[in-house]
Design a protein around this motif. Structure first.
Motif, PDB file in Angstrom:
ATOM      1  N   LEU A   4       5.429  10.953 -47.595  1.00 15.95           N
ATOM      2  CA  LEU A   4       4.680  11.706 -48.593  1.00 15.95           C
ATOM      3  C   LEU A   4       5.637  12.161 -49.679  1.00 15.95           C
ATOM      4  N   SER A   7       7.027  17.972 -52.377  1.00 15.25           N
ATOM      5  CA  SER A   7       6.147  18.902 -53.071  1.00 15.25           C
ATOM      6  C   SER A   7       6.863  20.212 -53.311  1.00 15.25           C
ATOM      7  N   TRP A   9       5.709  22.976 -52.947  1.00 11.94           N
ATOM      8  CA  TRP A   9       5.276  23.936 -51.928  1.00 11.94           C
ATOM      9  C   TRP A   9       6.324  24.140 -50.841  1.00 11.94           C
ATOM     10  N   HIS A  10       7.208  23.147 -50.650  1.00 14.92           N
ATOM     11  CA  HIS A  10       8.263  23.310 -49.644  1.00 14.92           C
ATOM     12  C   HIS A  10       9.111  24.540 -49.929  1.00 14.92           C
ATOM     13  N   LEU A  13       7.009  27.300 -48.492  1.00 14.47           N
ATOM     14  CA  LEU A  13       6.639  27.198 -47.075  1.00 14.47           C
ATOM     15  C   LEU A  13       7.846  27.202 -46.139  1.00 14.47           C
ATOM     16  N   ALA A  14       8.933  26.575 -46.555  1.00 16.01           N
ATOM     17  CA  ALA A  14      10.089  26.514 -45.656  1.00 16.01           C
ATOM     18  C   ALA A  14      10.655  27.907 -45.364  1.00 16.01           C
ATOM     19  N   LEU A  16       9.134  30.727 -45.588  1.00 16.35           N
ATOM     20  CA  LEU A  16       8.097  31.463 -44.875  1.00 16.35           C
ATOM     21  C   LEU A  16       8.096  31.104 -43.386  1.00 16.35           C
ATOM     22  N   ALA A  17       8.127  29.804 -43.108  1.00 15.27           N
ATOM     23  CA  ALA A  17       8.131  29.345 -41.717  1.00 15.27           C
ATOM     24  C   ALA A  17       9.375  29.856 -41.004  1.00 15.27           C
ATOM     25  N   PHE A  20       9.045  33.473 -39.868  1.00 18.45           N
ATOM     26  CA  PHE A  20       8.286  33.621 -38.628  1.00 18.45           C
ATOM     27  C   PHE A  20       9.090  33.150 -37.417  1.00 18.45           C
ATOM     28  N   ALA A  21       9.935  32.125 -37.630  1.00 18.65           N
ATOM     29  CA  ALA A  21      10.663  31.550 -36.499  1.00 18.65           C
ATOM     30  C   ALA A  21      11.904  32.355 -36.132  1.00 18.65           C
ATOM     31  N   LEU A 255       3.468  24.431 -27.110  1.00 20.56           N
ATOM     32  CA  LEU A 255       4.015  23.255 -27.791  1.00 20.56           C
ATOM     33  C   LEU A 255       3.441  21.966 -27.221  1.00 20.56           C
ATOM     34  N   GLN A 258      -0.687  22.041 -28.195  1.00 19.69           N
ATOM     35  CA  GLN A 258      -0.901  22.824 -29.403  1.00 19.69           C
ATOM     36  C   GLN A 258      -2.320  22.685 -29.938  1.00 19.69           C
ATOM     37  N   ILE A 262      -4.840  25.810 -30.542  1.00 19.48           N
ATOM     38  CA  ILE A 262      -5.317  26.190 -31.866  1.00 19.48           C
ATOM     39  C   ILE A 262      -6.831  26.073 -31.934  1.00 19.48           C
TER      40      ILE A 262
ATOM     41  N   ILE B 114       1.323  17.547 -46.846  1.00 16.18           N
ATOM     42  CA  ILE B 114       2.683  17.229 -47.270  1.00 16.18           C
ATOM     43  C   ILE B 114       3.524  17.058 -46.011  1.00 16.18           C
ATOM     44  N   ALA B 115       4.722  16.514 -46.188  1.00 12.54           N
ATOM     45  CA  ALA B 115       5.609  16.318 -45.050  1.00 12.54           C
ATOM     46  C   ALA B 115       5.888  17.666 -44.380  1.00 12.54           C
ATOM     47  N   TYR B 120       5.478  23.557 -40.162  1.00 10.22           N
ATOM     48  CA  TYR B 120       5.273  24.868 -40.791  1.00 10.22           C
ATOM     49  C   TYR B 120       4.143  25.635 -40.099  1.00 10.22           C
ATOM     50  N   LEU B 123       5.239  26.948 -36.687  1.00  7.84           N
ATOM     51  CA  LEU B 123       6.166  28.081 -36.731  1.00  7.84           C
ATOM     52  C   LEU B 123       5.464  29.377 -37.145  1.00  7.84           C
ATOM     53  N   VAL B 124       4.513  29.276 -38.082  1.00  8.51           N
ATOM     54  CA  VAL B 124       3.799  30.472 -38.517  1.00  8.51           C
ATOM     55  C   VAL B 124       2.936  31.016 -37.380  1.00  8.51           C
ATOM     56  N   PHE B 125       2.414  30.107 -36.565  1.00 11.89           N
ATOM     57  CA  PHE B 125       1.467  30.528 -35.544  1.00 11.89           C
ATOM     58  C   PHE B 125       2.134  30.940 -34.234  1.00 11.89           C
ATOM     59  N   PRO B 127       4.448  32.956 -33.070  1.00 17.84           N
ATOM     60  CA  PRO B 127       4.615  34.336 -32.565  1.00 17.84           C
ATOM     61  C   PRO B 127       3.343  34.914 -31.951  1.00 17.84           C
ATOM     62  N   TRP B 181       4.069  40.301 -37.982  1.00 21.65           N
ATOM     63  CA  TRP B 181       4.816  39.086 -37.633  1.00 21.65           C
ATOM     64  C   TRP B 181       4.040  38.261 -36.602  1.00 21.65           C
ATOM     65  N   ILE B 189      -4.774  30.616 -38.667  1.00 23.25           N
ATOM     66  CA  ILE B 189      -5.487  29.469 -38.071  1.00 23.25           C
ATOM     67  C   ILE B 189      -6.991  29.607 -38.237  1.00 23.25           C
TER      68      ILE B 189
END
Lengths: 272, 307
Positions: A4, A7, A9-10, A13-14, A16-17, A20-21, A255, A258, A262, B114-115, B120, B123-125, B127, B181, B189
């Motif tokens: 792809l 973008s 947006w990375h 988003l990166a 942000l992710a 959280f991690a 994991l 998932q 979800i 997107i890739a 992403y 990781l957000v979900f 926690p 967090w 979600i």
């Protein structure tokens, strides 16, 4: 896989992710640090090498293996019981006509709005009467079946076409036979939803074990971890190793499955 | 009914099956009774019992004594209960709107092909599945004034060390931050699932009519997501008003009672000071408040749905 295009947006988003991690990364990292690294000031931000002292302490000296087993027993029994009792109840409410079914279903659904703290003192007294306080039974009995499990199964069975069951019914199959050999093989999404929600609720619960359990050999992991932290607050690497052990089953389950996690959690939202 | 004609063509076995279906009351009850006994037995009985308890003095051991409305009257005058209510309201007023708004924003950001988008989202979900006990223990360490990484980072940046959970002015807000967090992922979600249901034709039509990104968001996406938003507001409010585990693990209501929330108050009165009747009165007060919030949002939801 198709590549792809990059973008913009990375750039949002990166980080942000990562935000959280990061706490969970730190949980893992600090669990393999030595106490010397943690206890100096300012504490190290990255370990020199992987030290398994924390894990050795937790698995050797403490009651962690026992607590893990207790949590596993409670969760396994609760999941199995919710699947069995939930499918039986859900199927009957979806397919069998019997006197009082609508009233009883309505009453059961109404109990979903009762907050836990309203029932916790009498539930404690009931469990005391039954002689279950301070045993795993006190944790298992209230979680054998939830109204949500029955409701989710009922909704799923109602959505299945009746025709599938009619042939077997005409051939004289009993309800139980139909449920087990025709309906259940189609019910994997509902079964996994109920299993996931029940597992999360029982494995992660702290409030009820805190009330119902006194002896440390009967603790669950959540209760054990909390108490362990209170008693060993200078041995942070051991505390974090215990924390990893507490979180790992849920993280691995998440994991590996998932999509089921979800879908289960999103479905409670969209149908609720 | 028309079945008089129809019976000729019906397989005789199916008529037997119909007869069988009528006599199924026993099977139905056999299937539902374990669930009914457990669920109703452990909810209806305790709810009524709690109501009785709230009119009594009870220490969970000796016989109880009827005191009428005395528990409720004492509750109204109890400054500790008053501050528990206000701490809970502050926590709720911050946590609910922040988690829902952040959830919507992050869901919109994640709603694209997107890739790495799967990573992403994970990781957000992630926690959200971590227990409150584990979160509490982890952040007690991160925010430990002496050994924690937070003060270590502040030190590196040349900023003064903070008291965190030992500072009455900070503890409650830190609990909000930790809950954000872990709890925002749930909103994400649910919104992501909701966004799949927003009609792309409508979005397209709005674009053609000259709506910009904000215009589409305001006039198409947000109205379409209104039922999801109301559900999340309800769900998050009910959870926030009942916060307990995280408080128990991190602060035990302290320092100086600055994080004593309502459920912590209820737990303390029942199982620490053994004033179960008083605790039940507090629990009933909270339950009625929850019911009012729930009913109000349900009515609002119906109105939105009817539009």
């Amino acid at each position: 896989m198709k590549r792809l295009p990059f973008s913009g947006w990375h750039l949002v988003l990166a980080p942000l992710a990562l935000l959280f991690a990061l706490p969970l990364v730190w949980l893992l990292v600090s669990s393999v640090m030595s106490n010397a690294e943690i206890n100096r000031f300012p504490p190290a931000l990255w370990p020199q090498g992987i030290k398994l002292d924390g894990y050795r302490y937790v698995l050797g000296n403490a009651l962690f293996p026992r607590w893990f087993l207790n949590s596993f027993i409670v969760s396994a029994v609760a999941v199995t019981a919710n699947l069995v009792l939930g499918t039986l109840g859900g199927y009957a409410f979806a397919r069998i006509r019997f006197a009082g079914s609508k009233i009883v279903l309505g009453l059961m659904l109404a109990t979903m709005v009762i907050p836990f703290q309203l029932t916790m003192i009498p539930t404690f007294l009931v469990m005391k009467q039954l002689g279950l306080i301070d045993t795993l039974g006190a944790l298992i009995v209230p979680s054998l079946v939830t109204p949500l499990s029955v409701f989710l199964f009922r909704q799923f069975f109602v959505s299945l076409p009746r025709e599938l069951e009619e042939a077997a019914w005409i051939d004289g199959c009993g309800r139980l036979r139909i449920l087990v050999s025709i309906v259940l093989p189609l019910a994997r999404p509902a079964l996994s939803t109920v299993a996931v929600l029940t597992f999360l609720a029982t494995w992660n619960d702290l409030t009820w074990p805190l009330i119902a359990i006194n002896s440390d050999s009967t603790y669950t992991l959540q209760l054990g971890l909390t108490t362990f932290q209170g008693q060993h607050h200078t041995q942070w690497s051991a505390v974090m190793a215990g924390n990893v052990i507490t979180v790992l089953p849920v993280l691995l389950g998440f994991l590996l499955a998932q999509k089921a996690f979800i879908r289960s959690l999103a479905s409670t939202g969209l149908k609720g | 009914m028309a079945s008089v004609v129809g019976t000729f063509t019906v397989d005789p076995r199916s008529r037997a099956a119909k007869r069988r279906a009528r006599g199924e009351g026993a099977t139905g009850w056999a299937f539902v009774s374990p669930s009914v006994v457990i669920i109703l037995g452990l909810s209806v009985v305790p709810v009524l019992w709690s109501l009785l308890l709230s009119f009594q003095v009870n220490d969970l051991v000796s016989p109880s004594e009827w005191v009428g409305l005395a528990n409720y009257k004492a509750l109204v005058k109890d400054p500790a209960f008053g501050s528990a209510v206000s701490h809970t309201l502050i926590y709720t007023a911050l946590y609910v709107p922040l988690s829902v708004v952040a959830g919507l924003g992050i869901a919109i950001a994640l709603d694209r092909k997107i890739a790495l988008i799967g990573l992403y989202r994970t990781l957000v979900f992630v926690p959200f599945v971590v227990s409150a006990a584990a979160q509490g223990v982890l952040f007690s360490f991160v925010l430990d004034p002496e050994f924690g990484v937070a003060n270590s980072l502040l030190h590196k940046l040349g900023l003064p060390a903070q008291g965190f959970f030992s500072d009455p002015g900070q503890a409650l807000y830190l609990l909000v931050a930790i809950s954000l967090w872990s709890g925002t992922g749930f909103c994400v979600i649910v919104y992501l699932a909701g966004l799949q249901g927003v009609s792309s034709d409508l979005v397209e039509a709005a674009r053609i009519d000259g709506a910009g990104r904000w215009g589409v968001l305001r006039h198409v996406t947000l109205p379409a997501l209104a039922p999801v938003t109301i559900f999340l507001l309800l769900f998050q409010t009910i959870n926030a008003l009942q916060v307990f585990d995280l408080v128990f693990v991190t602060t035990k209501g302290g320092p100086l009672g600055s994080t004593t929330v309502i459920v912590y108050f209820i737990w303390e009165k029942a199982f620490k000071t053994f004033t179960a009747g008083y605790s039940a009165a507090a629990a009933y007060t909270l339950a009625v408040a929850l019911l009012v919030v729930g009913a109000a949002l349900q009515i609002y939801r119906r109105r939105v749905a009817a539009r």
